[in-house]
Write a protein that holds these residues in place. Structure first.
Motif, PDB file in Angstrom:
ATOM      1  N   ALA A  96       0.823  -1.207   0.000  1.00  0.00           N
ATOM      2  CA  ALA A  96       0.000   0.000   0.000  1.00  0.00           C
ATOM      3  C   ALA A  96       0.858   1.258   0.000  1.00  0.00           C
ATOM      4  CB  ALA A  96      -0.917  -0.009   1.218  1.00  0.00           C
ATOM      5  N   ALA A  97       1.946   1.250   0.777  1.00  0.00           N
ATOM      6  CA  ALA A  97       2.822   2.422   0.847  1.00  0.00           C
ATOM      7  C   ALA A  97       3.456   2.715  -0.514  1.00  0.00           C
ATOM      8  CB  ALA A  97       3.898   2.200   1.902  1.00  0.00           C
ATOM      9  N   VAL A  98       3.948   1.670  -1.187  1.00  0.00           N
ATOM     10  CA  VAL A  98       4.559   1.859  -2.502  1.00  0.00           C
ATOM     11  C   VAL A  98       3.513   2.329  -3.513  1.00  0.00           C
ATOM     12  CG1 VAL A  98       5.649   0.660  -4.439  1.00  0.00           C
ATOM     13  CG2 VAL A  98       6.428   0.238  -2.095  1.00  0.00           C
ATOM     14  N   ARG A  99       2.332   1.768  -3.432  1.00  0.00           N
ATOM     15  CA  ARG A  99       1.270   2.160  -4.353  1.00  0.00           C
ATOM     16  C   ARG A  99       0.893   3.626  -4.169  1.00  0.00           C
ATOM     17  NH1 ARG A  99      -3.715  -1.487  -3.615  1.00  0.00           N
ATOM     18  NH2 ARG A  99      -1.975  -2.775  -2.939  1.00  0.00           N
ATOM     19  N   ILE A 100       0.790   4.053  -2.901  1.00  0.00           N
ATOM     20  CA  ILE A 100       0.431   5.439  -2.620  1.00  0.00           C
ATOM     21  C   ILE A 100       1.524   6.386  -3.118  1.00  0.00           C
ATOM     22  CG2 ILE A 100       0.152   7.112  -0.748  1.00  0.00           C
ATOM     23  CD1 ILE A 100      -1.324   4.912   0.792  1.00  0.00           C
TER      24      ILE A 100
ATOM     25  N   ALA B 175      -8.562  10.936   1.741  1.00  0.00           N
ATOM     26  CA  ALA B 175      -8.804   9.672   2.422  1.00  0.00           C
ATOM     27  C   ALA B 175      -9.624   8.725   1.557  1.00  0.00           C
ATOM     28  CB  ALA B 175      -9.503   9.918   3.760  1.00  0.00           C
ATOM     29  N   GLN B 176     -10.649   9.263   0.898  1.00  0.00           N
ATOM     30  CA  GLN B 176     -11.490   8.426   0.044  1.00  0.00           C
ATOM     31  C   GLN B 176     -10.686   7.846  -1.108  1.00  0.00           C
ATOM     32  OE1 GLN B 176     -14.549   7.403   0.564  1.00  0.00           O
ATOM     33  NE2 GLN B 176     -14.488   6.205  -1.329  1.00  0.00           N
ATOM     34  N   THR B 177      -9.828   8.656  -1.719  1.00  0.00           N
ATOM     35  CA  THR B 177      -9.000   8.168  -2.824  1.00  0.00           C
ATOM     36  C   THR B 177      -8.008   7.126  -2.342  1.00  0.00           C
ATOM     37  OG1 THR B 177      -9.186  10.354  -3.841  1.00  0.00           O
ATOM     38  CG2 THR B 177      -7.504   8.881  -4.717  1.00  0.00           C
ATOM     39  N   PHE B 178      -7.412   7.358  -1.178  1.00  0.00           N
ATOM     40  CA  PHE B 178      -6.483   6.376  -0.616  1.00  0.00           C
ATOM     41  C   PHE B 178      -7.180   5.035  -0.398  1.00  0.00           C
ATOM     42  CE2 PHE B 178      -3.875  10.019   1.190  1.00  0.00           C
ATOM     43  CZ  PHE B 178      -2.853   9.840   0.281  1.00  0.00           C
ATOM     44  N   LYS B 179      -8.398   5.080   0.128  1.00  0.00           N
ATOM     45  CA  LYS B 179      -9.129   3.840   0.379  1.00  0.00           C
ATOM     46  C   LYS B 179      -9.398   3.082  -0.918  1.00  0.00           C
ATOM     47  CE  LYS B 179     -11.412   5.336   4.639  1.00  0.00           C
ATOM     48  NZ  LYS B 179     -12.689   5.640   5.314  1.00  0.00           N
ATOM     49  N   GLU B 180      -9.737   3.823  -1.959  1.00  0.00           N
ATOM     50  CA  GLU B 180     -10.007   3.177  -3.241  1.00  0.00           C
ATOM     51  C   GLU B 180      -8.758   2.494  -3.793  1.00  0.00           C
ATOM     52  OE1 GLU B 180     -11.452   6.263  -5.709  1.00  0.00           O
ATOM     53  OE2 GLU B 180     -13.375   6.481  -4.665  1.00  0.00           O
ATOM     54  N   LEU B 181      -7.601   3.074  -3.542  1.00  0.00           N
ATOM     55  CA  LEU B 181      -6.366   2.537  -4.103  1.00  0.00           C
ATOM     56  C   LEU B 181      -5.762   1.412  -3.272  1.00  0.00           C
ATOM     57  CD1 LEU B 181      -4.574   5.823  -5.199  1.00  0.00           C
ATOM     58  CD2 LEU B 181      -5.489   4.062  -6.686  1.00  0.00           C
TER      59      LEU B 181
ATOM     60  N   TRP C 133      -8.879  -2.637   3.554  1.00  0.00           N
ATOM     61  CA  TRP C 133      -8.494  -2.221   4.898  1.00  0.00           C
ATOM     62  C   TRP C 133      -8.743  -0.728   5.074  1.00  0.00           C
ATOM     63  CZ3 TRP C 133      -4.491   1.252   4.467  1.00  0.00           C
ATOM     64  CH2 TRP C 133      -3.711   1.158   3.321  1.00  0.00           C
ATOM     65  N   SER C 134      -9.036  -0.361   6.284  1.00  0.00           N
ATOM     66  CA  SER C 134      -9.448   1.019   6.545  1.00  0.00           C
ATOM     67  C   SER C 134      -8.257   1.863   6.967  1.00  0.00           C
ATOM     68  CB  SER C 134     -10.511   1.048   7.649  1.00  0.00           C
ATOM     69  OG  SER C 134      -9.970   0.555   8.852  1.00  0.00           O
ATOM     70  N   LEU C 135      -8.367   3.145   6.742  1.00  0.00           N
ATOM     71  CA  LEU C 135      -7.363   4.068   7.218  1.00  0.00           C
ATOM     72  C   LEU C 135      -8.034   5.383   7.545  1.00  0.00           C
ATOM     73  CD1 LEU C 135      -6.719   6.371   4.836  1.00  0.00           C
ATOM     74  CD2 LEU C 135      -5.603   4.425   3.781  1.00  0.00           C
ATOM     75  N   ILE C 136      -7.360   6.187   8.356  1.00  0.00           N
ATOM     76  CA  ILE C 136      -7.815   7.548   8.574  1.00  0.00           C
ATOM     77  C   ILE C 136      -6.662   8.458   8.208  1.00  0.00           C
ATOM     78  CG2 ILE C 136      -9.384   6.927  10.429  1.00  0.00           C
ATOM     79  CD1 ILE C 136      -7.279   8.191  12.320  1.00  0.00           C
ATOM     80  N   LEU C 137      -6.962   9.695   7.959  1.00  0.00           N
ATOM     81  CA  LEU C 137      -5.964  10.620   7.458  1.00  0.00           C
ATOM     82  C   LEU C 137      -6.187  11.973   8.098  1.00  0.00           C
ATOM     83  CD1 LEU C 137      -3.754  11.383   5.352  1.00  0.00           C
ATOM     84  CD2 LEU C 137      -5.593  11.806   3.742  1.00  0.00           C
ATOM     85  N   ARG C 138      -5.132  12.523   8.680  1.00  0.00           N
ATOM     86  CA  ARG C 138      -5.185  13.894   9.181  1.00  0.00           C
ATOM     87  C   ARG C 138      -3.936  14.611   8.718  1.00  0.00           C
ATOM     88  NH1 ARG C 138      -8.633  16.684   9.486  1.00  0.00           N
ATOM     89  NH2 ARG C 138      -8.019  17.982  11.206  1.00  0.00           N
ATOM     90  N   SER C 139      -3.938  15.917   8.796  1.00  0.00           N
ATOM     91  CA  SER C 139      -2.819  16.682   8.276  1.00  0.00           C
ATOM     92  C   SER C 139      -2.459  17.810   9.233  1.00  0.00           C
ATOM     93  CB  SER C 139      -3.172  17.274   6.913  1.00  0.00           C
ATOM     94  OG  SER C 139      -4.197  18.246   7.058  1.00  0.00           O
ATOM     95  N   GLU C 140      -1.260  18.316   9.053  1.00  0.00           N
ATOM     96  CA  GLU C 140      -0.848  19.517   9.757  1.00  0.00           C
ATOM     97  C   GLU C 140       0.040  20.325   8.814  1.00  0.00           C
ATOM     98  OE1 GLU C 140       2.940  17.898  12.317  1.00  0.00           O
ATOM     99  OE2 GLU C 140       0.918  17.464  13.054  1.00  0.00           O
ATOM    100  N   VAL C 141      -0.072  21.641   8.893  1.00  0.00           N
ATOM    101  CA  VAL C 141       0.679  22.509   7.993  1.00  0.00           C
ATOM    102  C   VAL C 141       2.002  22.869   8.641  1.00  0.00           C
ATOM    103  CG1 VAL C 141       0.690  24.752   6.840  1.00  0.00           C
ATOM    104  CG2 VAL C 141      -1.418  23.412   6.947  1.00  0.00           C
ATOM    105  N   ASP C 142       3.092  22.689   7.898  1.00  0.00           N
ATOM    106  CA  ASP C 142       4.434  23.004   8.376  1.00  0.00           C
ATOM    107  C   ASP C 142       5.100  23.885   7.325  1.00  0.00           C
ATOM    108  OD1 ASP C 142       6.873  23.117   9.569  1.00  0.00           O
ATOM    109  OD2 ASP C 142       7.476  21.068   9.083  1.00  0.00           O
TER     110      ASP C 142
END
Length: 495
Positions: free
Chosen positions: A76-80, A183-189, A193-202
């Motif tokens: 999944a990591a390589v695909r993303i 998150a929706q696109t990640f799930k499709e790809l 298995w489920s995932l959640i996604l959050r972000s922070e600006v740096d």
């Protein structure tokens, strides 16, 4: 150095394809059979495409061996990481179809609208997914935020994204709405298995953190209180980190959530976590006695519940309790001035001078009911308890933090009538469990409009928390049954 390696890899890849094509062409030229020539060309094309999945497999194996993650996580990591331009474009951070179509027609006036519409998808996606367009080239072609770096562990994946060139800012990429699309696109790809996604600006970057499973999907039992001075664990956030509450933090807490949202269970966890402590005293008002009644039985003073009112009207009794807490606050404030201090610190609290956690259960209901009691008792303006209760609470919220007063204000919906703007600004910690009104979310949180549909779909126990240095995160409160709560408060020790 990285650029040189990329150039070298690209040259080697192109050279292999060129050599294979030349060799194939030579062989085809020496073969008289048209069928055999066609077969050789087909085999060359198949081989070129087969080399791409093999390269991906090698990459997955490398990530797996380097990090120790399971095969499906490495995959999944390589695909993303490989398909990032496509992910970003699908999530709305690249050029629009109209912009792409207009640009292509300008470059090639001979194309018709129909031709362009038929081939846009194949040109933009097919070549990239087949590996015939390099990732760096694809990012420029799609004009999307660029993947600068990524790393993966057994529990999560971190991506550092630089803003796109077409006016996209880091804040745009990290907004609640954008994160949901990503998150929706990640799930499709990545499959089932489920995932959640959050972000922070740096700075110019947005940092995405993906969890391979959702920490909020199950309920966790609360930790047994120890009686020491450590913060209370009240839940688990969407990043898999514990949500802690420290009564010594000089800030107040506001909690809202409709019936059966899990608000009471959360407070069972919070209050039972400090039940055994001698340097913290629970006080406050509770119209039903369900939440604070056990502390009355355990010997706590300064608690207003129906059973303590005696012959006095209940909200007159509540005013007497609040008056006692305000008097204690004033006494401490005078002592601070005498001692030359501006506030009480964590080291100042003890059994003789405890931190007063003042709980106002269902505060909007208390405020309304007090006014109704004034009307029922035909009290004159100077005798009405409703305004006096609101004034006392206003003072505790505005002045109490420095004197060791920590207000926890609870309500099904903390509207502007229940909590004015000045008082609201003093609540550093804000919880919203399930509410079905967008205005209620906006009353406590920035970006309330974006959060409203998410909050409305919360399961019991799930909530949105906001506090200084923590930002806004989803979380799930730990579970404490009422029986366990009674036992912990009654014995003042862990159950």
């Amino acid at each position: 150095m990285i650029s040189l390696r990329r150039v070298a890899r690209w040259i080697a890849w192109a050279a292999r394809g060129l050599v294979a094509a030349v060799v194939t062409g030579i062989i085809v030229g020496l073969v008289d059979s048209s069928a055999l020539s066609l077969l050789l060309w087909v085999l060359w094309v198949i081989g070129a495409f087969a080399a791409l999945p093999m390269r991906t497999v090698v990459h997955i194996l490398y990530v797996k061996l380097l990090t120790g993650v399971p095969w499906h996580v490495a995959s999944a990591a390589v695909r993303i990481s490989t398909l990032w331009p496509y992910i970003a474009w699908r999530s709305g951070h690249g050029q629009s179809e109209d912009e792409v179509r207009r640009a292509r027609l300008e470059r090639n006036p001979n194309l018709t609208e129909d031709d362009d519409d038929a081939w846009t998808g194949l040109v933009r996606y097919g070549l990239f997914l087949a590996g015939l367009v390099r990732a760096e080239r694809a990012e420029r072609y799609f004009d999307t935020p660029r993947l600068v770096a990524w790393s993966v562990t057994t529990t999560s994946m971190t991506l550092r994204i630089r803003r796109g060139k077409a006016g996209t800012t880091a804040e745009d990429v990290g907004s609640v709405d954008s994160v949901q699309k990503f998150a929706q696109t990640f799930k499709e790809l990545t499959g089932a298995w489920s995932l959640i996604l959050r972000s922070e600006v740096d700075g110019p970057h947005t940092i995405f953190r993906l969890l391979w499973s959702d920490p909020l999907s199950g309920s966790r039992s609360s930790r047994e209180p120890t009686g020491d001075r450590s913060p209370v664990q009240i839940g688990l956030d969407e990043r898999g980190e514990d949500v802690m509450w420290d009564p010594f933090d000089a800030t107040h807490t506001a909690v809202q959530g409709m019936t059966r949202s899990g608000k009471s269970i959360q407070e069972y966890t919070r209050l039972s976590g400090i039940a055994a402590r001698e340097d913290v005293e629970v006080c406050g008002l509770d119209p039903t006695g369900v939440l604070l009644g056990p502390f009355v039985s355990a010997g706590n003073r300064r608690i207003g519940v129906p059973g303590n009112a005696g012959d006095s009207p209940i909200y007159r009794h509540f005013l007497d309790v609040l008056t006692g807490i305000v008097s204690e606050m004033d006494r401490r404030t005078l002592q601070l001035a005498a001692d030359g201090k501006d506030k009480l610190d964590a080291g100042d609290f003890s059994s003789e001078l405890p931190c007063l956690v003042t709980v106002l259960e269902e505060w909007p209901g208390i405020s309304r009911a007090a006014v109704s009691e004034d009307a029922a008792e035909n009290r004159k303006a100077a005798e009405r308890v409703g305004p006096k209760i609101e004034a006392a609470v206003g003072r505790l919220v505005a002045e109490g933090a420095k004197s060791g007063i920590r207000v926890i204000l609870l309500g099904q919906r903390l509207s502007s009538k229940a909590l004015d703007t000045d008082s609201r600004s003093n609540f550093g910690v804000r919880h919203t469990l399930r509410v079905d009104n967008a205005d209620a979310v906006s009353m406590l949180h920035d970006n309330g409009t974006e959060w409203a549909p998410i909050v409305a779909a919360f399961e019991p126990g799930q909530g949105l928390i906001e506090r200084p240095g923590f930002g806004q995160r989803r979380y799930r409160a730990d579970y404490t049954s009422y029986e366990t709560y009674l036992e912990r408060v009654k014995h003042r020790v862990a159950a």
